[in-house]
Design a protein around this motif. Structure first.
Motif, short mmCIF file in Angstrom:
data_model
loop_
_atom_site.label_atom_id
_atom_site.label_comp_id
_atom_site.label_asym_id
_atom_site.label_seq_id
_atom_site.Cartn_x
_atom_site.Cartn_y
_atom_site.Cartn_z
N GLU A 40 -2.10 4.03 17.03
CA GLU A 40 -1.97 2.66 17.53
C GLU A 40 -3.03 1.75 16.92
OE1 GLU A 40 -2.00 3.17 21.84
OE2 GLU A 40 0.13 2.63 21.82
N ASP A 41 -4.26 2.25 16.80
CA ASP A 41 -5.33 1.46 16.18
C ASP A 41 -4.99 1.15 14.72
OD1 ASP A 41 -6.74 1.46 18.52
OD2 ASP A 41 -8.08 3.10 17.95
N TYR A 42 -4.46 2.14 14.03
CA TYR A 42 -4.09 1.96 12.62
C TYR A 42 -3.00 0.90 12.49
CZ TYR A 42 -2.09 2.86 8.03
OH TYR A 42 -1.60 2.71 6.75
N MET A 43 -1.96 0.98 13.34
CA MET A 43 -0.85 0.03 13.25
C MET A 43 -1.32 -1.39 13.54
SD MET A 43 2.46 2.10 14.79
CE MET A 43 1.76 2.35 16.44
N THR A 44 -2.26 -1.52 14.48
CA THR A 44 -2.82 -2.83 14.78
C THR A 44 -3.66 -3.35 13.62
OG1 THR A 44 -2.86 -2.33 17.16
CG2 THR A 44 -4.27 -4.13 16.39
N TYR A 45 -4.49 -2.48 13.07
CA TYR A 45 -5.36 -2.86 11.96
C TYR A 45 -4.55 -3.30 10.74
CZ TYR A 45 -8.77 -2.38 8.18
OH TYR A 45 -9.57 -2.60 7.09
N ARG A 46 -3.46 -2.58 10.47
CA ARG A 46 -2.63 -2.89 9.30
C ARG A 46 -1.59 -3.97 9.60
NH1 ARG A 46 -5.26 -1.59 4.84
NH2 ARG A 46 -5.85 0.62 4.74
N LYS A 47 -1.54 -4.43 10.85
CA LYS A 47 -0.62 -5.48 11.26
C LYS A 47 0.83 -5.15 10.90
CE LYS A 47 -4.22 -9.02 10.77
NZ LYS A 47 -4.63 -10.29 10.10
N LEU A 48 1.23 -3.94 11.25
CA LEU A 48 2.60 -3.52 10.97
C LEU A 48 3.59 -4.26 11.86
CD1 LEU A 48 2.15 0.36 10.60
CD2 LEU A 48 2.09 -1.40 8.82
N PRO A 49 4.82 -4.48 11.38
CA PRO A 49 5.83 -5.17 12.20
C PRO A 49 6.12 -4.40 13.49
CG PRO A 49 6.53 -5.00 9.91
CD PRO A 49 5.30 -4.15 10.04
N ARG A 50 6.48 -5.15 14.52
CA ARG A 50 6.71 -4.54 15.84
C ARG A 50 7.78 -3.45 15.79
NH1 ARG A 50 5.36 -6.03 20.83
NH2 ARG A 50 4.55 -8.02 20.04
N GLU A 51 8.87 -3.72 15.07
CA GLU A 51 9.96 -2.74 15.00
C GLU A 51 9.49 -1.42 14.38
OE1 GLU A 51 14.45 -2.20 13.06
OE2 GLU A 51 13.41 -4.14 12.98
N LEU A 52 8.69 -1.52 13.33
CA LEU A 52 8.16 -0.32 12.69
C LEU A 52 7.19 0.40 13.62
CD1 LEU A 52 7.89 1.54 10.28
CD2 LEU A 52 6.20 -0.04 9.30
N ARG A 53 6.38 -0.35 14.34
CA ARG A 53 5.46 0.27 15.30
C ARG A 53 6.22 1.08 16.34
NH1 ARG A 53 0.75 -4.08 17.01
NH2 ARG A 53 0.32 -4.93 14.93
N THR A 54 7.31 0.52 16.81
CA THR A 54 8.12 1.20 17.82
C THR A 54 8.69 2.50 17.27
OG1 THR A 54 8.71 -0.89 18.88
CG2 THR A 54 10.12 1.00 19.34
N ARG A 55 9.19 2.45 16.05
CA ARG A 55 9.76 3.66 15.45
C ARG A 55 8.69 4.73 15.22
NH1 ARG A 55 14.67 3.89 13.64
NH2 ARG A 55 14.15 5.41 12.02
#
Length: 225
Positions: A40-55
């Motif tokens: 979760e920290d990585y996805m936030t840091y890299r500002k990944l799109p919400r849909e990709l975060r969910t997957r």
């Protein structure tokens, strides 16, 4: 006085042991949460799109189901014989469903089992692409996939397998395979399989013949569709 001190020490040690046991019992769950927090920290840091975060989150939860275990590390703690026994319980059935492995020498099957790798794919994932280089075959433990070409479609489910031709012939993929549901698969890489076959030349010769016949048959099916 001595009895009181001894009793207090024994009580303290008992409480400490129980606390340690409770911590160890929950260790896989704590490891799971810790690694999930890292993701979760990585996805936030890299500002990944919400849909990709969910997957990514859904994949992690489906893959590990609340407990973090590293199979490779676990297998290092037991003997080769015990590893084979564990893998026989976990995935021998998926090999038995494939004619190319059915009724083979037990030593050959055990060698193959040690090379299997557990993989998870989510609904909609493309597992293999038609005309891409083939590097491994798959056995379906749970789930459904759709095998597709421009003229042919077929559904596969629990106990089925796909990608076996490329394992031996090194040809390109003859079809695209997409996950229709959450899929738990075991994969066997071409490199690992080749390592196993070096110790079983008679089986290799037989499988080469079977693979070529299968390839001719499939090509004929696609032409007829």
């Amino acid at each position: 006085m001595t009895s009181m001190v001894t009793g207090a020490l024994m009580y303290t040690m008992m409480v400490a042991n129980i606390a340690a046991m409770m911590t160890n019992v929950d260790a896989p769950s704590k490891a799971y949460r810790s690694r999930f927090n890292q993701i979760e920290d990585y996805m936030t840091y890299r500002k990944l799109p919400r849909e990709l975060r969910t997957r990514i989150s859904n994949y992690y939860q489906a893959r590990h189901q609340g407990k973090w275990f590293d199979d490779a590390d676990i297998f290092k703690l037991v003997s080769k014989s015990l590893r084979e026994e564990i893998l026989n319980i976990l995935c021998a059935n998926v090999l038995n469903g494939a004619p190319m492995f059915k009724s083979r020498d037990a030593n050959f099957i055990n060698a193959v089992l040690l090379k299997l790798h557990h993989e998870v794919f989510q609904e909609g994932d493309i597992i293999i692409h038609q005309n891409a280089p083939g590097d491994r075959m798959f056995f379906i433990e749970r789930g459904r996939v759709l095998v597709m070409t421009t003229t042919f479609q077929k559904e596969l489910s629990d106990g089925d397998y796909f990608g076996e031709i490329c394992l031996l012939t090194k040809c390109k993929r003859t079809a695209t395979v997409q996950a229709m549901t959450l899929c738990h698969l075991f994969s066997l890489s071409a490199r690992s399989f080749e390592e196993v076959l070096q110790g079983f030349p008679e089986i290799k010769e037989d499988l080469d013949k079977t693979a070529n016949e299968r390839l001719i048959h499939l090509r004929g099916q696609f032409l007829l569709k």
